[in-house]
Motif scaffolding. Structure first.
Motif, PDB file in Angstrom:
ATOM      1  N   SER A  89       0.916  -1.391  -0.008  1.00  0.00           N
ATOM      2  CA  SER A  89      -0.156   0.133  -0.382  1.00  0.00           C
ATOM      3  C   SER A  89       0.890   1.248  -0.364  1.00  0.00           C
ATOM      4  O   SER A  89       2.254   0.844   0.297  1.00  0.00           O
ATOM      5  CB  SER A  89      -1.217  -0.148   1.337  1.00  0.00           C
ATOM      6  N   SER A  90       0.631   2.254   0.167  1.00  0.00           N
ATOM      7  CA  SER A  90       0.787   3.351  -0.298  1.00  0.00           C
ATOM      8  C   SER A  90       1.513   4.043   1.281  1.00  0.00           C
ATOM      9  O   SER A  90       1.152   3.592   1.975  1.00  0.00           O
ATOM     10  CB  SER A  90      -0.016   4.934  -1.287  1.00  0.00           C
ATOM     11  N   GLN A  91       2.450   5.050   1.401  1.00  0.00           N
ATOM     12  CA  GLN A  91       2.788   5.458   2.477  1.00  0.00           C
ATOM     13  C   GLN A  91       2.113   6.558   3.117  1.00  0.00           C
ATOM     14  O   GLN A  91       2.785   7.224   3.084  1.00  0.00           O
ATOM     15  CB  GLN A  91       4.397   5.836   2.359  1.00  0.00           C
ATOM     16  N   ASP A  92       1.004   5.953   3.484  1.00  0.00           N
ATOM     17  CA  ASP A  92       0.475   6.926   4.042  1.00  0.00           C
ATOM     18  C   ASP A  92       0.243   7.274   5.450  1.00  0.00           C
ATOM     19  O   ASP A  92      -0.195   7.978   6.257  1.00  0.00           O
ATOM     20  CB  ASP A  92      -1.396   6.237   3.938  1.00  0.00           C
ATOM     21  N   TYR A  93       1.434   7.123   5.964  1.00  0.00           N
ATOM     22  CA  TYR A  93       1.438   6.787   8.108  1.00  0.00           C
ATOM     23  C   TYR A  93       2.799   7.890   8.497  1.00  0.00           C
ATOM     24  O   TYR A  93       3.072   7.955   7.140  1.00  0.00           O
ATOM     25  CB  TYR A  93       2.213   5.307   8.430  1.00  0.00           C
ATOM     26  N   LEU A  94       1.961   7.935   9.020  1.00  0.00           N
ATOM     27  CA  LEU A  94       2.622   9.450  10.001  1.00  0.00           C
ATOM     28  C   LEU A  94       4.019   8.650   9.537  1.00  0.00           C
ATOM     29  O   LEU A  94       5.094  10.038   9.790  1.00  0.00           O
ATOM     30  CB  LEU A  94       2.024   9.710  10.867  1.00  0.00           C
ATOM     31  N   ASP A  95       4.969   7.375  10.446  1.00  0.00           N
ATOM     32  CA  ASP A  95       6.246   7.742  10.495  1.00  0.00           C
ATOM     33  C   ASP A  95       6.745   7.150   8.880  1.00  0.00           C
ATOM     34  O   ASP A  95       7.634   6.635   8.628  1.00  0.00           O
ATOM     35  CB  ASP A  95       6.326   6.168  11.513  1.00  0.00           C
ATOM     36  N   GLY A  96       6.383   6.980   7.945  1.00  0.00           N
ATOM     37  CA  GLY A  96       6.396   6.687   6.355  1.00  0.00           C
ATOM     38  C   GLY A  96       6.660   5.246   5.847  1.00  0.00           C
ATOM     39  O   GLY A  96       7.433   4.749   5.679  1.00  0.00           O
ATOM     40  N   ALA A  97       6.335   4.977   6.955  1.00  0.00           N
ATOM     41  CA  ALA A  97       6.303   3.185   6.488  1.00  0.00           C
ATOM     42  C   ALA A  97       5.881   2.536   5.758  1.00  0.00           C
ATOM     43  O   ALA A  97       4.619   3.253   5.510  1.00  0.00           O
ATOM     44  CB  ALA A  97       5.519   2.747   8.162  1.00  0.00           C
TER      45      ALA A  97
END
Length: 117
Positions: A89-97
């Motif tokens: 999936s795309s990097q939608d997480y705040l930590d860039g995971a």
């Protein structure tokens, strides 16, 4: 003289009957030959048709086998893809995971590094 005319007429009639009989025999022989020829040709055509149908049937069976094999190979490839490739999936997480799903299990990657050569 009438006996002589009668003899000529009888001879003519006899020769005519012989000629007609010979013509009838010739026609009957030609008819039999034609029937024999037609029967032989019909047999040849029937044999070719049977051979063609057998070849067609063999090719259709081979095509069906190949289609089934291709379908199975495609299914196996799709399974391998899902196991080996996973989905990212795309990097939608705040930590860039980056989230990766492999075989239904989710993994999160926080850091990437280049592979050593």
């Amino acid at each position: 003289m009438s006996l002589r005319v009668k003899a000529v007429v009888e001879k003519f009639v006899k020769e005519l009957k012989e000629a007609l009989d010979a013509d009838i025999r010739d026609r009957m022989m030609k008819e039999r030959e034609m029937q024999s020829y037609l029967q032989e040709r019909e047999r040849e055509v029937a044999e070719r048709e049977a051979a063609w149908k057998a070849e067609l049937s063999r090719r259709e069976a081979e095509l069906a086998r190949q289609e089934a094999k291709l379908k199975m190979e495609k299914e196996n490839l799709d399974k391998e893809k899902s196991v080996l490739m996973g989905t990212a999936s795309s990097q939608d997480y705040l930590d860039g995971a980056l989230e990766i799903t492999v075989n239904g299990e989710k993994y999160r990657c926080l850091r990437f590094s280049k592979a050593k050569k």
